[in-house]
Write an enzyme that holds these catalytic residues in place. Structure first.
Site, PDB file in Angstrom:
ATOM      1  N   HIS A 129      -7.313  40.916-112.060  1.00  0.00           N
ATOM      2  CA  HIS A 129      -8.454  40.043-111.763  1.00  0.00           C
ATOM      3  C   HIS A 129      -8.992  40.319-110.360  1.00  0.00           C
ATOM      4  CE1 HIS A 129     -10.702  36.164-111.694  1.00  0.00           C
ATOM      5  NE2 HIS A 129     -10.360  36.185-110.408  1.00  0.00           N
ATOM      6  N   GLU A 130      -8.087  40.427-109.391  1.00  0.00           N
ATOM      7  CA  GLU A 130      -8.512  40.654-108.002  1.00  0.00           C
ATOM      8  C   GLU A 130      -9.098  42.052-107.810  1.00  0.00           C
ATOM      9  OE1 GLU A 130      -8.774  38.169-106.277  1.00  0.00           O
ATOM     10  OE2 GLU A 130      -7.463  36.806-107.354  1.00  0.00           O
TER      11      GLU A 130
ATOM     12  N   HIS B 150     -12.563  42.032-109.027  1.00  0.00           N
ATOM     13  CA  HIS B 150     -13.495  41.464-108.036  1.00  0.00           C
ATOM     14  C   HIS B 150     -13.989  42.560-107.087  1.00  0.00           C
ATOM     15  CE1 HIS B 150     -14.012  37.214-108.507  1.00  0.00           C
ATOM     16  NE2 HIS B 150     -12.730  36.911-108.427  1.00  0.00           N
TER      17      HIS B 150
ATOM     18  N   GLU C 256     -16.415  34.874-111.671  1.00  0.00           N
ATOM     19  CA  GLU C 256     -15.026  34.670-112.104  1.00  0.00           C
ATOM     20  C   GLU C 256     -14.839  35.078-113.561  1.00  0.00           C
ATOM     21  OE1 GLU C 256     -12.183  33.858-110.444  1.00  0.00           O
ATOM     22  OE2 GLU C 256     -13.516  34.222-108.749  1.00  0.00           O
TER      23      GLU C 256
END
Length: 287
Positions: free
Chosen positions: A139-140, A143, A220
């Site tokens: 997820h990071e 980003h 997100e």
């Protein structure tokens, strides 16, 4: 009371410095064009300065310990996992760090895709399974690969410009209205005008925060989808489900919180930087 006083004093000081700088640059803020230039310089300037120092600020405020040489198997696995995912995503290897906190959280920050930091809390590192952690890291990394730090900085710059510009336009309208109904035609006066600008800055700032929060929630969902591609949908869902079962996260500086895996709950969803975990899990399952 002291905090409120400092907030007011800081705002007044910023306005004073801004006015002096604009005068030196020869920008006439009494015209709409001059005011717009003034608003854009300080609106975007503040946002990009924050972006430029984001890694440094994260390390200082969160106490991040960057892993240069892994001390144990867990740290080695953490670095190797981020390296593998970064290669999959086509970005330069981010710095990997750990910060001491019992909560389950992580964040990404940095001025560009090739100059970034991925940090995890000690609580997450030793309180989740490797599959769950892999989902969080994906997820990071997503980003970073999506350029979310720059995207939200641009959005923040736009809304900052709007707040600065709109607050002073409305304050000028009020000042002119008061002057037209005053026999002496003096208007609000300097201190009353600055007080009105301060109040309007706060009110428009709340609206601006809602706009930024909306775009953050959209990013997100995209980071979750990207994380599912990097680590696998089941690992991404497992990570979010584990976070859903855990305790609510504590306060994190706004710039880091925007790119954290787990956002702080809010009574007003409009002000949340992260969608509810239940909605994020549903969105992944629907893919």
């Amino acid at each position: 009371m002291k905090r409120i006083f400092l907030l007011i004093a800081t705002n007044m000081a910023i306005l004073l410095v801004a006015s002096i700088v604009m005068s030196i640059l020869g920008v006439n803020t009494s015209t709409m064009g001059g005011l717009l230039v003034f608003a854009a310089i300080f609106g975007f300037g503040g946002a990009f300065i924050s972006l430029a120092i984001s890694k440094w600020m994260a390390k200082k405020t969160m106490g991040c310990e960057v892993i240069t040489t892994p001390r144990d198997n867990m740290e080695r696995w953490l670095v190797d996992t981020v390296a593998r995912q970064a290669e999959q995503a086509g970005i330069k290897m981010p710095e990997v760090a750990i910060y001491q906190s019992p909560e389950l959280n992580a964040f990404a920050t940095g001025p560009s895709k090739d100059n970034s930091l991925v940090a995890v809390s000690s609580g997450l590192l030793y309180g989740m399974t490797q599959d769950e952690i892999e989902g969080v890291l994906a997820h990071e990394v997503s980003h970073v690969a999506n350029g979310d730090m720059v995207t939200l900085t641009l959005i923040q710059g736009v809304v900052n410009t709007f707040v600065i510009f709109a607050a002073r336009v409305v304050a000028s309208i009020i000042d002119n209205f008061v002057a037209s109904n005053d026999e002496e035609g003096e208007g609000l006066g300097m201190f009353a005008y600055m007080a009105v600008v301060f109040v309007l800055d706060m009110l428009f700032g709340i609206l601006a925060s809602m706009i930024v929060a909306y775009f953050s929630r959209v990013r997100e969902f995209k980071a979750d989808a990207g994380g599912a591609q990097l680590a696998g949908k089941h690992k991404m869902i497992a990570a979010l489900d584990r976070l859903r079962q855990g305790p609510e996260t504590g306060a994190m500086p706004a710039q880091m919180a925007a790119f954290g895996i787990n956002g702080k709950k809010s009574m007003a969803e409009l002000m949340m930087s992260h969608p509810p975990l239940e909605k994020r899990i549903e969105a992944l399952r629907a893919q």
